[in-house]
Design an enzyme around this catalytic site. Sequence first.
Site, PDB file in Angstrom:
ATOM      1  CB  SER A 159      44.682  76.722  72.297  1.00 36.16           C
ATOM      2  OG  SER A 159      45.074  77.149  73.577  1.00 36.16           O
ATOM      3  CG  ASP A 183      46.035  70.222  74.124  1.00 35.33           C
ATOM      4  OD1 ASP A 183      45.404  69.448  74.862  1.00 35.33           O
ATOM      5  OD2 ASP A 183      47.141  70.693  74.438  1.00 35.33           O
ATOM      6  NE  ARG A 197      33.137  72.467  80.623  1.00 33.41           N
ATOM      7  CZ  ARG A 197      32.409  71.420  80.240  1.00 33.41           C
ATOM      8  NH1 ARG A 197      32.409  71.044  78.961  1.00 33.41           N
ATOM      9  NH2 ARG A 197      31.664  70.752  81.099  1.00 33.41           N
ATOM     10  CG  ASP A 202      29.057  73.200  72.542  1.00 31.67           C
ATOM     11  OD1 ASP A 202      27.984  73.593  73.037  1.00 31.67           O
ATOM     12  OD2 ASP A 202      30.148  73.252  73.145  1.00 31.67           O
ATOM     13  CG  HIS A 268      48.832  73.774  73.520  1.00 26.45           C
ATOM     14  ND1 HIS A 268      47.727  73.073  73.947  1.00 26.45           N
ATOM     15  CD2 HIS A 268      48.427  75.079  73.420  1.00 26.45           C
ATOM     16  CE1 HIS A 268      46.709  73.905  74.111  1.00 26.45           C
ATOM     17  NE2 HIS A 268      47.109  75.121  73.779  1.00 26.45           N
TER      18      HIS A 268
END
Length: 474
Positions: A159, A183, A197, A202, A268
Site C-alpha cells: 500500500s 497493491d 511514487r 527505483d 487490498h
Amino acid sequence: MESKALLLVVLGVWLQSLTAFRGGVAAADAGRDFSDIESKFALRTPEDTAEDTCHLIPGLADSVSNCHFNHSSKTFVVIHGWTVTGMYESWVPKLVAALYKREPDSNVIVVDWLYRAQQHYPVSAGYTKLVGNDVARFINWMEEEFNYPLDNVHLLGYSLGAHAAGVAGSLTNKKVNRITGLDPAGPNFEYAEAPSRLSPDDADFVDVLHTFTRGSPGRSIGIQKPVGHVDIYPNGGTFQPGCNIGEAIRVIAERGLGDVDQLVKCSHERSIHLFIDSLLNEENPSKAYRCNSKEAFEKGLCLSCRKNRCNNLGYEINKVRAKRSSKMYLKTRSQMPYKVFHYQVKIHFSGTEDGKQHNQAFEISLYGTVAESENIPFTLPEVSTNKTYSFLIYTEVDIGELLMMKLKWISDSYFSWPDWWSSPSFVIERIRVKAGETQKKVIFCAREKVSHLQKGKDSAVFVKCHDKSLKKSG
C-alpha cells in the site's frame, strides 16, 4: 448491482477528503548524524516472527552485530502501509515467516513507521517521502559501514509502503536489487510524478501486484496504472474472489465508516497473501500472461508464453525488463494455494438458427488423465450462427492431459414460450482448446461426428480428434 453502487458511494465518501499532500524531502542525507531518523528497523528472527526484539540503529555498528545480522545473505526489508489502529497487522509475521522458510539464512527487517502511518490518510501519504528517506539512509549506511552489497537487498512495500520503498530506491547510492510493490496505494499517487511514487527506475527490477483497483482512477484503493517493470493484475485487479462486497457493506452499515479498513482489507491485502503463497508453494508457481486488456484476457486471447509473454507471479518471477511495463493477468482461487489452470476455448457455432442470442449461459466439463472439473459456468455476450467464439475458463485442480469434454447450453431462468415450443440449437463439429500452463493445444471432435447443442437439453460430448491432420492446431 445495488450493492456495488453502494460500495462505490461508501468509498467515495471515505476518499472525498483526500487531497494531494505535497511535502518535499531532500535527497538521502550523506551525513553521519542519524538522530532525526524516526523509522525503526527491527531484524526479526525465524524463532520470533511477530515481535521487534532487536533493532538495527543507523550509526551504531554494535547494534548490527548484537542482532546477528548475516552479512553474506540476502536482506528483505518489509514496509507496511497505512493503519487505522497504529499496530502491525496480522500479515506482517506471516510474511516474515514465509520469507525465512524460503530463505532460512536471510535477514528480514521490518520497518516501523506506525506513528506516521496512523495519521489522516493524506498526511500519512505525504510521510512516505520521509519514510523512504529514512530507509535509504539506513541502506546507504549499511553499504558504507559494512560494504554490504545492495544487490542483496529486496524491498517489499504494501500500500503506502510500496511508494515509500520506491522513494527509498530512488535515493540509495546504488540501485537495490529488487522492489516488490504489493497493491501500491492509489489515492494521491495515481497522477503523481515518478520521484514521489514507485516507478521502474527505483530498483534493478520492480514487480507489482495490483489487487484492488476498483473505482475511478485516483479514487481506487490500489493504484491502477503500471508502475513497475512487470505489473500483474490478478482477477483483473479490481476485486478478489472470496472477498464479500455484501458483507463489507453490512459491516459499514452497522458500525459506520470507522470500520472502512475492513472493507478494503480483503482485496487490498490479497496482494500480500499471493506473494506469501509464492514463497510457500515454490514448486507450483501461479502463471500470469501478458495482455493488452483484461477484456482480451477474458476471451482467452493471451495464453502465450512466447517471447516472455508469460511469467511467474511472486518470488520466482523472471526479471524481464522491457522498454514499457508489461501488464499481465491471471485468475486465482479464493484461498491458498491460489494457483489455477487456464484454458482458451474456441467454438465455431453453425446451423440454421436466425438472429443473435444475447448473454447466453453455458457449462463446460473437462476430463483429463489425472482428474476432472465439471460444470464450469461461463457466459457468452452473444451467440450467432457461423461465428467462432473464444473465451477463457480455468480449473482449480490439475486435470492432466485433456481427454474429453462436455458442453451444455443452460436454459434461461425465466420462462420463454419460443424456447418451450422449440429450443434453439447449434451444430458444433469441433472445439479447440489451449492450455496456458502447458502451452499444449488440443482439438476435440464431436463424438457423433457432429453435435447438436440444444438450449436446456443434454450436454454435447466431445473427444480428442484422432485424425492427424486436425492436430496441426489452429
